[in-house]
Design a protein around this motif. Sequence first.
Motif, PDB file in Angstrom:
ATOM      1  N   LEU A 250       0.169 -14.267 -40.958  1.00 41.70           N
ATOM      2  CA  LEU A 250      -0.489 -13.856 -41.272  1.00 41.70           C
ATOM      3  C   LEU A 250      -0.794 -12.510 -42.557  1.00 41.70           C
ATOM      4  O   LEU A 250      -1.877 -11.671 -42.666  1.00 41.70           O
ATOM      5  CB  LEU A 250      -1.775 -13.855 -40.618  1.00 41.70           C
ATOM      6  N   GLY A 251       0.800 -11.600 -42.039  1.00 46.91           N
ATOM      7  CA  GLY A 251       0.638 -10.793 -42.724  1.00 46.91           C
ATOM      8  C   GLY A 251      -0.118  -9.415 -42.211  1.00 46.91           C
ATOM      9  O   GLY A 251      -0.573  -8.597 -42.300  1.00 46.91           O
ATOM     10  N   VAL A 252       0.170  -9.390 -40.647  1.00 47.60           N
ATOM     11  CA  VAL A 252      -0.887  -9.005 -40.485  1.00 47.60           C
ATOM     12  C   VAL A 252      -0.233  -8.529 -38.883  1.00 47.60           C
ATOM     13  O   VAL A 252       1.453  -9.180 -38.793  1.00 47.60           O
ATOM     14  CB  VAL A 252      -1.965  -9.153 -39.076  1.00 47.60           C
ATOM     15  N   SER A 253      -0.474  -7.860 -37.704  1.00 48.35           N
ATOM     16  CA  SER A 253       0.089  -7.056 -36.961  1.00 48.35           C
ATOM     17  C   SER A 253       0.213  -8.045 -35.493  1.00 48.35           C
ATOM     18  O   SER A 253      -0.953  -9.037 -35.311  1.00 48.35           O
ATOM     19  CB  SER A 253      -0.235  -6.024 -36.002  1.00 48.35           C
ATOM     20  N   ARG A 254       1.346  -8.370 -34.282  1.00 51.58           N
ATOM     21  CA  ARG A 254       0.842  -9.626 -33.487  1.00 51.58           C
ATOM     22  C   ARG A 254      -0.294  -9.028 -32.426  1.00 51.58           C
ATOM     23  O   ARG A 254      -1.295 -10.039 -32.076  1.00 51.58           O
ATOM     24  CB  ARG A 254       2.231  -9.785 -32.708  1.00 51.58           C
ATOM     25  N   GLN A 255      -0.353  -7.220 -32.425  1.00 57.64           N
ATOM     26  CA  GLN A 255      -1.713  -7.300 -31.389  1.00 57.64           C
ATOM     27  C   GLN A 255      -3.276  -7.295 -32.017  1.00 57.64           C
ATOM     28  O   GLN A 255      -3.702  -7.697 -31.639  1.00 57.64           O
ATOM     29  CB  GLN A 255      -1.342  -5.298 -31.250  1.00 57.64           C
ATOM     30  N   SER A 256      -2.890  -7.445 -33.385  1.00 59.72           N
ATOM     31  CA  SER A 256      -4.416  -7.821 -33.926  1.00 59.72           C
ATOM     32  C   SER A 256      -4.235  -9.652 -33.946  1.00 59.72           C
ATOM     33  O   SER A 256      -5.889  -9.683 -33.610  1.00 59.72           O
ATOM     34  CB  SER A 256      -4.194  -7.372 -35.577  1.00 59.72           C
ATOM     35  N   VAL A 257      -3.405 -10.089 -34.049  1.00 63.34           N
ATOM     36  CA  VAL A 257      -3.748 -11.472 -33.617  1.00 63.34           C
ATOM     37  C   VAL A 257      -4.122 -11.747 -32.085  1.00 63.34           C
ATOM     38  O   VAL A 257      -4.986 -12.068 -31.854  1.00 63.34           O
ATOM     39  CB  VAL A 257      -2.242 -12.299 -34.499  1.00 63.34           C
ATOM     40  N   HIS A 258      -3.168 -11.087 -31.606  1.00 62.52           N
ATOM     41  CA  HIS A 258      -3.248 -10.961 -29.845  1.00 62.52           C
ATOM     42  C   HIS A 258      -5.362 -10.917 -29.819  1.00 62.52           C
ATOM     43  O   HIS A 258      -5.417 -12.115 -28.945  1.00 62.52           O
ATOM     44  CB  HIS A 258      -2.584 -10.768 -29.454  1.00 62.52           C
ATOM     45  N   THR A 259      -5.212 -10.020 -29.984  1.00 59.94           N
ATOM     46  CA  THR A 259      -6.625  -9.374 -29.616  1.00 59.94           C
ATOM     47  C   THR A 259      -8.078 -10.012 -30.625  1.00 59.94           C
ATOM     48  O   THR A 259      -8.454 -10.335 -29.529  1.00 59.94           O
ATOM     49  CB  THR A 259      -6.372  -8.291 -30.839  1.00 59.94           C
ATOM     50  N   LYS A 260      -7.468 -11.007 -31.615  1.00 59.67           N
ATOM     51  CA  LYS A 260      -8.481 -11.504 -31.827  1.00 59.67           C
ATOM     52  C   LYS A 260      -8.403 -12.833 -32.037  1.00 59.67           C
ATOM     53  O   LYS A 260      -9.316 -13.548 -31.117  1.00 59.67           O
ATOM     54  CB  LYS A 260      -8.453 -11.550 -33.631  1.00 59.67           C
ATOM     55  N   TYR A 261      -7.389 -13.313 -31.159  1.00 64.11           N
ATOM     56  CA  TYR A 261      -7.166 -15.053 -30.474  1.00 64.11           C
ATOM     57  C   TYR A 261      -6.758 -15.544 -29.475  1.00 64.11           C
ATOM     58  O   TYR A 261      -7.142 -16.471 -28.845  1.00 64.11           O
ATOM     59  CB  TYR A 261      -6.764 -15.477 -31.492  1.00 64.11           C
ATOM     60  N   GLY A 262      -6.079 -13.576 -28.653  1.00 67.29           N
ATOM     61  CA  GLY A 262      -5.652 -14.677 -27.752  1.00 67.29           C
ATOM     62  C   GLY A 262      -6.991 -14.478 -26.350  1.00 67.29           C
ATOM     63  O   GLY A 262      -7.691 -13.949 -26.148  1.00 67.29           O
ATOM     64  N   LYS A 263      -6.914 -15.748 -25.375  1.00 66.46           N
ATOM     65  CA  LYS A 263      -7.824 -15.982 -24.456  1.00 66.46           C
ATOM     66  C   LYS A 263      -6.910 -15.269 -23.230  1.00 66.46           C
ATOM     67  O   LYS A 263      -6.417 -15.416 -22.703  1.00 66.46           O
ATOM     68  CB  LYS A 263      -7.647 -17.417 -25.048  1.00 66.46           C
TER      69      LYS A 263
ATOM     70  N   GLN B 175       4.998 -14.551 -34.437  1.00 70.18           N
ATOM     71  CA  GLN B 175       5.107 -15.217 -35.227  1.00 70.18           C
ATOM     72  C   GLN B 175       4.101 -15.445 -36.198  1.00 70.18           C
ATOM     73  O   GLN B 175       4.022 -16.078 -37.063  1.00 70.18           O
ATOM     74  CB  GLN B 175       5.504 -15.992 -34.861  1.00 70.18           C
ATOM     75  N   ILE B 176       2.865 -15.942 -35.466  1.00 70.85           N
ATOM     76  CA  ILE B 176       1.531 -15.887 -35.939  1.00 70.85           C
ATOM     77  C   ILE B 176       1.470 -14.591 -37.049  1.00 70.85           C
ATOM     78  O   ILE B 176       0.590 -14.637 -38.365  1.00 70.85           O
ATOM     79  CB  ILE B 176       0.405 -15.984 -35.478  1.00 70.85           C
ATOM     80  N   GLY B 177       1.596 -13.550 -36.336  1.00 72.43           N
ATOM     81  CA  GLY B 177       0.769 -12.360 -37.428  1.00 72.43           C
ATOM     82  C   GLY B 177       1.566 -12.078 -38.335  1.00 72.43           C
ATOM     83  O   GLY B 177       1.157 -11.902 -39.282  1.00 72.43           O
ATOM     84  N   ASP B 178       3.411 -12.588 -38.985  1.00 72.03           N
ATOM     85  CA  ASP B 178       4.197 -11.915 -39.170  1.00 72.03           C
ATOM     86  C   ASP B 178       3.545 -12.765 -40.854  1.00 72.03           C
ATOM     87  O   ASP B 178       3.454 -12.809 -41.912  1.00 72.03           O
ATOM     88  CB  ASP B 178       5.266 -12.787 -39.162  1.00 72.03           C
TER      89      ASP B 178
ATOM     90  N   ALA C 256      -8.511 -22.955 -36.513  1.00 68.61           N
ATOM     91  CA  ALA C 256      -7.548 -24.137 -36.212  1.00 68.61           C
ATOM     92  C   ALA C 256      -5.774 -23.681 -36.474  1.00 68.61           C
ATOM     93  O   ALA C 256      -5.720 -24.158 -35.673  1.00 68.61           O
ATOM     94  CB  ALA C 256      -8.176 -24.652 -37.504  1.00 68.61           C
ATOM     95  N   ALA C 257      -5.835 -23.306 -38.238  1.00 69.29           N
ATOM     96  CA  ALA C 257      -4.092 -23.177 -38.082  1.00 69.29           C
ATOM     97  C   ALA C 257      -3.504 -22.230 -36.561  1.00 69.29           C
ATOM     98  O   ALA C 257      -2.077 -22.524 -36.231  1.00 69.29           O
ATOM     99  CB  ALA C 257      -4.210 -22.018 -39.098  1.00 69.29           C
ATOM    100  N   VAL C 258      -3.959 -20.744 -36.370  1.00 66.49           N
ATOM    101  CA  VAL C 258      -3.466 -20.263 -34.722  1.00 66.49           C
ATOM    102  C   VAL C 258      -3.612 -21.172 -33.769  1.00 66.49           C
ATOM    103  O   VAL C 258      -2.391 -21.413 -33.333  1.00 66.49           O
ATOM    104  CB  VAL C 258      -4.210 -19.219 -34.507  1.00 66.49           C
ATOM    105  N   ASP C 259      -4.524 -21.813 -33.571  1.00 68.26           N
ATOM    106  CA  ASP C 259      -4.703 -23.104 -32.312  1.00 68.26           C
ATOM    107  C   ASP C 259      -3.449 -23.940 -32.180  1.00 68.26           C
ATOM    108  O   ASP C 259      -3.314 -23.911 -31.326  1.00 68.26           O
ATOM    109  CB  ASP C 259      -5.952 -23.730 -32.429  1.00 68.26           C
TER     110      ASP C 259
END
Length: 66
Positions: free
Chosen positions: A53-66, A48-51, A34-37
Amino acid sequence: MTKDLDAQLRGDDPAIRLRAVGALHRLAERIEVAAVDAARADGWSWEQIGDALGVSRQSVHTKYGK
């Protein structure tokens, strides 16, 4: 709910404690989605989201990118 989980986490039965930990993980995952959305809807970049959450932008995009 919080009192129930707290009691389960402090209990003597390891199976009950482990189920409570699992419930917390599932809750945290739903909150994160919900927070990422919301951040994406507000125009935040994956970096910005990765920062935040303390993770890389790649990992966030891989997990949540549509």
